[in-house]
Design a protein around this motif. Sequence first.
Motif, PDB file in Angstrom:
ATOM      1  N   THR A  78      -8.126   8.936  -2.064  1.00 44.23           N
ATOM      2  CA  THR A  78      -8.239   7.726  -1.301  1.00 44.23           C
ATOM      3  C   THR A  78      -9.521   7.776  -0.363  1.00 44.23           C
ATOM      4  O   THR A  78     -10.221   8.521  -0.108  1.00 44.23           O
ATOM      5  CB  THR A  78      -7.016   7.431  -0.363  1.00 44.23           C
ATOM      6  OG1 THR A  78      -6.977   8.353   0.803  1.00 44.23           O
ATOM      7  CG2 THR A  78      -5.743   7.423  -1.292  1.00 44.23           C
ATOM      8  N   VAL A  80      -3.196   1.499  -4.408  1.00 45.16           N
ATOM      9  CA  VAL A  80      -3.692   2.539  -3.956  1.00 45.16           C
ATOM     10  C   VAL A  80      -5.184   2.476  -4.404  1.00 45.16           C
ATOM     11  O   VAL A  80      -5.234   2.342  -5.647  1.00 45.16           O
ATOM     12  CB  VAL A  80      -3.184   3.989  -4.111  1.00 45.16           C
ATOM     13  CG1 VAL A  80      -3.019   4.376  -5.469  1.00 45.16           C
ATOM     14  CG2 VAL A  80      -3.932   4.897  -3.312  1.00 45.16           C
ATOM     15  N   SER A  98       0.735  -1.238  -0.056  1.00 47.62           N
ATOM     16  CA  SER A  98       0.112  -0.093   0.045  1.00 47.62           C
ATOM     17  C   SER A  98       0.925   1.161   0.152  1.00 47.62           C
ATOM     18  O   SER A  98       1.870   1.261   0.730  1.00 47.62           O
ATOM     19  CB  SER A  98      -0.764  -0.019   1.228  1.00 47.62           C
ATOM     20  OG  SER A  98      -1.515   1.286   1.389  1.00 47.62           O
ATOM     21  N   THR A 113      -8.806   0.463  -7.969  1.00 48.18           N
ATOM     22  CA  THR A 113      -7.486   0.056  -7.153  1.00 48.18           C
ATOM     23  C   THR A 113      -6.545   0.074  -8.400  1.00 48.18           C
ATOM     24  O   THR A 113      -6.453  -0.786  -9.341  1.00 48.18           O
ATOM     25  CB  THR A 113      -7.630  -1.278  -6.580  1.00 48.18           C
ATOM     26  OG1 THR A 113      -8.867  -1.101  -5.816  1.00 48.18           O
ATOM     27  CG2 THR A 113      -6.434  -1.696  -5.947  1.00 48.18           C
TER      28      THR A 113
END
Length: 277
Positions: A109, A77, A55, A144
């Motif tokens: 995000t 992310v 991540s 993603t």
Amino acid sequence: MLRLLLTRRWVALTLIFIALVLIMYRLGWWQFHRYQETKRNDHRISLAAHAPPVSVETLSHPGAAIPERDRYRPVTVTGRFDAADQFVVRRRTNAAGNIGFFLITPLVTQDGKAVLVNRGWVAPDNNDGAAYPAVPKTPQGVLTLTGRLQPDETSKLSRIRNVSGLPPRQYMLISSTEQAKNLTEPVLGGYVELVTTKPALGAAYQAESVAGPDSNSQSTSDAAIVGKGVHLPYAIQWWLFALLLPIGWVILFRQGLKDERESAEAAEPAEAAEVAA
């Protein structure tokens, strides 16, 4: 031999040869050290590029400076692209060497932070190369993505001079620090070069991919691999020159002795004739 060697001409010539040998020897070591540095950088880049994805927030946070060891590290992310705040960076080349733009779109995000994403290269306007170009559509919904982590660009790193006063939504460098002034969300340090997305994007949403570190084409990060494969041959070349110079000196000196001997032999009959007279 000694008399010839101690003449002003040969003293100067010998000193010049010695100086050139020392200079070429040092140049060879300089290139060899560059070769070793390049090998270390290549190894570091290879380790980072082939590491498993993590991540992005494990390696970056708002205001963070991305260290060299994390450059090219695969990161993931999840979030939504912010089309309203996307921009382009100027004077970037694609794999074919054409000059255009990189399209940078912030990704917000799920926890409310922004990540700058380099979606790839776009061509300039045919009528006005400095105008804001036609860019791909911005995907909607949650995505993603996986990409390569990069540090903020600086003029020193990218060798691109930062210029102010550009048209709206155009910049010279990709800098999270600069863009943090324009975005309402906290901006993670560095940026991500897009590689893949889930779900996959259609052609209308894609820019031309940015080259990875193993490619020959220019990317924002080529400073890390410039000169790859060049420095060791240059080092060997300089050392060969340093070895050849003493051989050249010996050849010249032997020729000088030969010329002096021939001059002396030619002068002997003339001296004998003068004595006889």
